[in-house]
Design a protein around this motif. Sequence first.
Motif, PDB file in Angstrom:
ATOM      1  N   PHE A 174       0.811  -1.217   0.000  1.00 33.49           N
ATOM      2  CA  PHE A 174       0.000   0.000   0.000  1.00 33.49           C
ATOM      3  C   PHE A 174       0.847   1.271   0.000  1.00 33.49           C
ATOM      4  O   PHE A 174       0.321   2.376  -0.086  1.00 33.49           O
ATOM      5  N   ILE A 175       2.177   1.091   0.087  1.00 26.46           N
ATOM      6  CA  ILE A 175       3.057   2.265   0.094  1.00 26.46           C
ATOM      7  C   ILE A 175       2.960   3.007  -1.241  1.00 26.46           C
ATOM      8  O   ILE A 175       2.850   4.235  -1.286  1.00 26.46           O
ATOM      9  N   GLY A 176       2.986   2.233  -2.338  1.00 29.35           N
ATOM     10  CA  GLY A 176       2.905   2.841  -3.671  1.00 29.35           C
ATOM     11  C   GLY A 176       1.608   3.615  -3.872  1.00 29.35           C
ATOM     12  O   GLY A 176       1.642   4.782  -4.252  1.00 29.35           O
ATOM     13  N   PRO A 177       0.439   2.992  -3.612  1.00 27.58           N
ATOM     14  CA  PRO A 177      -0.823   3.732  -3.755  1.00 27.58           C
ATOM     15  C   PRO A 177      -0.885   4.962  -2.853  1.00 27.58           C
ATOM     16  O   PRO A 177      -1.421   6.000  -3.252  1.00 27.58           O
ATOM     17  N   PHE A 178      -0.301   4.874  -1.649  1.00 26.87           N
ATOM     18  CA  PHE A 178      -0.297   6.042  -0.750  1.00 26.87           C
ATOM     19  C   PHE A 178       0.490   7.186  -1.395  1.00 26.87           C
ATOM     20  O   PHE A 178       0.048   8.346  -1.378  1.00 26.87           O
ATOM     21  N   CYS A 179       1.650   6.842  -1.971  1.00 25.77           N
ATOM     22  CA  CYS A 179       2.460   7.881  -2.637  1.00 25.77           C
ATOM     23  C   CYS A 179       1.708   8.455  -3.843  1.00 25.77           C
ATOM     24  O   CYS A 179       1.720   9.666  -4.072  1.00 25.77           O
ATOM     25  N   GLN A 180       1.044   7.587  -4.608  1.00 30.06           N
ATOM     26  CA  GLN A 180       0.296   8.061  -5.784  1.00 30.06           C
ATOM     27  C   GLN A 180      -0.852   8.981  -5.365  1.00 30.06           C
ATOM     28  O   GLN A 180      -1.158   9.959  -6.047  1.00 30.06           O
ATOM     29  N   LEU A 181      -1.459   8.667  -4.230  1.00 34.17           N
ATOM     30  CA  LEU A 181      -2.574   9.508  -3.755  1.00 34.17           C
ATOM     31  C   LEU A 181      -2.063  10.905  -3.422  1.00 34.17           C
ATOM     32  O   LEU A 181      -2.742  11.913  -3.659  1.00 34.17           O
ATOM     33  N   ASN A 182      -0.850  10.960  -2.886  1.00 32.75           N
ATOM     34  CA  ASN A 182      -0.244  12.265  -2.616  1.00 32.75           C
ATOM     35  C   ASN A 182      -0.026  13.045  -3.910  1.00 32.75           C
ATOM     36  O   ASN A 182      -0.150  14.266  -3.931  1.00 32.75           O
ATOM     37  N   ILE A 183       0.319  12.328  -4.979  1.00 37.20           N
ATOM     38  CA  ILE A 183       0.513  12.999  -6.279  1.00 37.20           C
ATOM     39  C   ILE A 183      -0.826  13.504  -6.815  1.00 37.20           C
ATOM     40  O   ILE A 183      -0.890  14.577  -7.424  1.00 37.20           O
ATOM     41  N   VAL A 184      -1.900  12.753  -6.579  1.00 41.30           N
ATOM     42  CA  VAL A 184      -3.234  13.230  -6.990  1.00 41.30           C
ATOM     43  C   VAL A 184      -3.541  14.538  -6.256  1.00 41.30           C
ATOM     44  O   VAL A 184      -4.018  15.508  -6.842  1.00 41.30           O
ATOM     45  N   ILE A 223       5.314  13.135 -13.133  1.00 39.46           N
ATOM     46  CA  ILE A 223       5.815  12.658 -11.836  1.00 39.46           C
ATOM     47  C   ILE A 223       5.065  11.395 -11.431  1.00 39.46           C
ATOM     48  O   ILE A 223       5.656  10.405 -10.991  1.00 39.46           O
ATOM     49  N   ALA A 224       3.740  11.439 -11.605  1.00 37.87           N
ATOM     50  CA  ALA A 224       2.920  10.275 -11.243  1.00 37.87           C
ATOM     51  C   ALA A 224       3.320   9.061 -12.083  1.00 37.87           C
ATOM     52  O   ALA A 224       3.433   7.941 -11.570  1.00 37.87           O
ATOM     53  N   LEU A 225       3.552   9.281 -13.374  1.00 38.06           N
ATOM     54  CA  LEU A 225       3.943   8.178 -14.267  1.00 38.06           C
ATOM     55  C   LEU A 225       5.302   7.610 -13.862  1.00 38.06           C
ATOM     56  O   LEU A 225       5.482   6.392 -13.787  1.00 38.06           O
ATOM     57  N   SER A 226       6.264   8.500 -13.563  1.00 38.88           N
ATOM     58  CA  SER A 226       7.609   8.046 -13.162  1.00 38.88           C
ATOM     59  C   SER A 226       7.519   7.203 -11.894  1.00 38.88           C
ATOM     60  O   SER A 226       8.159   6.158 -11.777  1.00 38.88           O
ATOM     61  N   MET A 227       6.715   7.655 -10.948  1.00 38.68           N
ATOM     62  CA  MET A 227       6.598   6.923  -9.688  1.00 38.68           C
ATOM     63  C   MET A 227       5.906   5.585  -9.892  1.00 38.68           C
ATOM     64  O   MET A 227       6.262   4.599  -9.253  1.00 38.68           O
ATOM     65  N   LEU A 228       4.936   5.545 -10.804  1.00 40.22           N
ATOM     66  CA  LEU A 228       4.251   4.279 -11.077  1.00 40.22           C
ATOM     67  C   LEU A 228       5.217   3.272 -11.701  1.00 40.22           C
ATOM     68  O   LEU A 228       5.268   2.107 -11.281  1.00 40.22           O
ATOM     69  N   ILE A 229       6.004   3.732 -12.671  1.00 39.12           N
ATOM     70  CA  ILE A 229       6.973   2.829 -13.338  1.00 39.12           C
ATOM     71  C   ILE A 229       7.962   2.288 -12.314  1.00 39.12           C
ATOM     72  O   ILE A 229       8.250   1.097 -12.270  1.00 39.12           O
ATOM     73  N   PHE A 230       8.469   3.205 -11.467  1.00 39.04           N
ATOM     74  CA  PHE A 230       9.411   2.757 -10.431  1.00 39.04           C
ATOM     75  C   PHE A 230       8.754   1.739  -9.523  1.00 39.04           C
ATOM     76  O   PHE A 230       9.335   0.697  -9.208  1.00 39.04           O
ATOM     77  N   TRP A 231       7.531   1.994  -9.092  1.00 39.82           N
ATOM     78  CA  TRP A 231       6.831   1.133  -8.134  1.00 39.82           C
ATOM     79  C   TRP A 231       6.636  -0.272  -8.708  1.00 39.82           C
ATOM     80  O   TRP A 231       6.864  -1.272  -8.037  1.00 39.82           O
ATOM     81  N   LEU A 232       6.233  -0.339  -9.986  1.00 40.12           N
ATOM     82  CA  LEU A 232       5.998  -1.644 -10.609  1.00 40.12           C
ATOM     83  C   LEU A 232       7.315  -2.411 -10.788  1.00 40.12           C
ATOM     84  O   LEU A 232       7.378  -3.613 -10.515  1.00 40.12           O
ATOM     85  N   LEU A 233       8.375  -1.704 -11.211  1.00 38.70           N
ATOM     86  CA  LEU A 233       9.679  -2.368 -11.376  1.00 38.70           C
ATOM     87  C   LEU A 233      10.214  -2.843 -10.028  1.00 38.70           C
ATOM     88  O   LEU A 233      10.781  -3.930  -9.904  1.00 38.70           O
TER      89      LEU A 233
END
Lengths: 463, 124
Positions: A174-184, A223-233
């Motif tokens: 849930f760390i990744g979704p939490f970070c993405q929510l901050n980007i939203v 920024i959101a896209l970069s963080m998503l790519i990093f999170w999935l990798l």
Amino acid sequence: MLMTLIIISWVIFGIMAAFMLSYTKDLQHHQVLGVTLSDSHRETTEVQDIIKGYKRVCFLLFLLFIALSFLLFLPFARSYAEFFLLILVLVYFILHGWIVHIFQQKLQELKQEKGWIYRQNRIVRVDINVLKEKGKAGVSAAWVWLFFILSFLPTVYLLFSPAARELYPIGFSFIGPFCQLNIVFLYYRMLNSHTPALSDNTEINKACARTLERIRTTATTLIALSMLIFWLLFNLALCYREGFILIILPLIALLAALFFIAFWQQKRIRAAENYFFGSELQDESHLYEKEACYKWGFYYDPNDPRLMVPKRIASMGWTINIGHPAGKFLGLGIIVLVLAILIFVLYGGAKDYVIKDSGSQITIDAPMYDLSIEKSKIVSVSTLDDLPRSMRTNGYGGVNKSFGHFHVDGYGKCMLYMYAKGGGYVVLKLEGDNPGYVIVNGKTPQETEALYRSITEWVKIKE
Amino acid sequence: MILKIDMTSDIPIYQQIRNQIVFAVAKGDLKPGDDLPSVRQLAQDIGVNPMTVNKAYALLKEEGIIIIDRRHGAQINASNNSGLVFTKDFDQRLELLLAEARMKGASKQEVTTHLLSLIDSVFQ
């Protein structure tokens, strides 16, 4: 492991140095190192000398800390490698802020000496017609929401894969979704941020507002896209454990992407403002002192209702208003957290684990990961020359020793207590599978051998 | 229409917002039926607490200059005939300003000339 930690610290130093150098760029209009200066004053020899001095110190600081990181190869520092590196990074952050503060003071003194006084009152211009069209020109919010939803993919995978859950607790996913929510949240802040209305012509103000909205929302979406790519990798690397390098490389790429996106955004915004308000910006009568209340280097204004305020240099991020009641607690909480991390790392690095037998049980005394094993629970005792591939799930993983909960290939859930130079390992098979094995060794191969003999003697079972 | 808010002025921000909207309506920069931004939007852009903008809008609504509709938000009142123009309060405020000018040594002629130029500015 040591080299990996050192490389990570170099990347951190490099990125901080790049940020420090970017503060001298006039990306915020008439601000150099967070100090208000008109264009004509900025170009004077004295100001340019101060900027050159600042850049020299930034380079020297960077080189000094690169050199200091080599001390880790010395025996006395190697024993406390993680603690030493953490201190190095913390000191670098503190020095970074202190150096910026010193050169800001130099610029302020120069301004006073030269009598470069700007208007003290701040006039905010708001074009009502621009406000009515806010939110219509940006990149669609659907993208950041889509990235937020996609960040749950590792969670979904873990829900359907019990084997993966053994390596990777579902809570961490849930760390990744939490970070993405901050980007939203950041996206909507960008969408609603103040747009300058320097022209008396409403059509020019509207055109500028549309352009800036597009730039800001594009940057946030990237920024959101970069963080998503990093999170999935990152999750792929954890689940398939293809090596630490697959975690480090995406991390470095993410940090570089964030830096370049922030720099690109500032540059494009400045270019747009120059394009639309070129003549108005030449007119320096609208310049005003942007200095705020600072105490001991912290923002302090009890009359300001904001808890978080942008730093004097906007690209440095945000800072807490310690004049706000909640700000005092938040500031203190952060200091306590940093101290707690330092103490944990020092304690983990300094304290050795001790194995004692006491009649009916063996006790392993390790910082925060003590374990007692009943003699009746031990199924067998054996040795291992090399440890198979393993992954820490909850424990301490350092340069000189590691202990805690690990998942080891071929063994499953284990409690591991190992010194890096122990030579071999003693494996205790237990009843049940939580943990299924306890793997220990001594500081040297001789100690490991002695440990094996004493445990088998104690258990009176040999395989 | 451009609002210019002096963040360091002694005049409260809500008063500045109210005064400038009144000027804009008087000069025709804002016409009856024109929308005003929402409280949240305006507050965010100026950088103040939404209560400040709310107070300004409440004042304007009380004076009949704007109407606030749940669906359309704040709008300039289309029917601006809000009754008596020269109220007792209006007279008292103007008398006070004139008294201050006289106290500082302005003659009747000087005050009249100055007032006429201001009237031209508002009614242009």
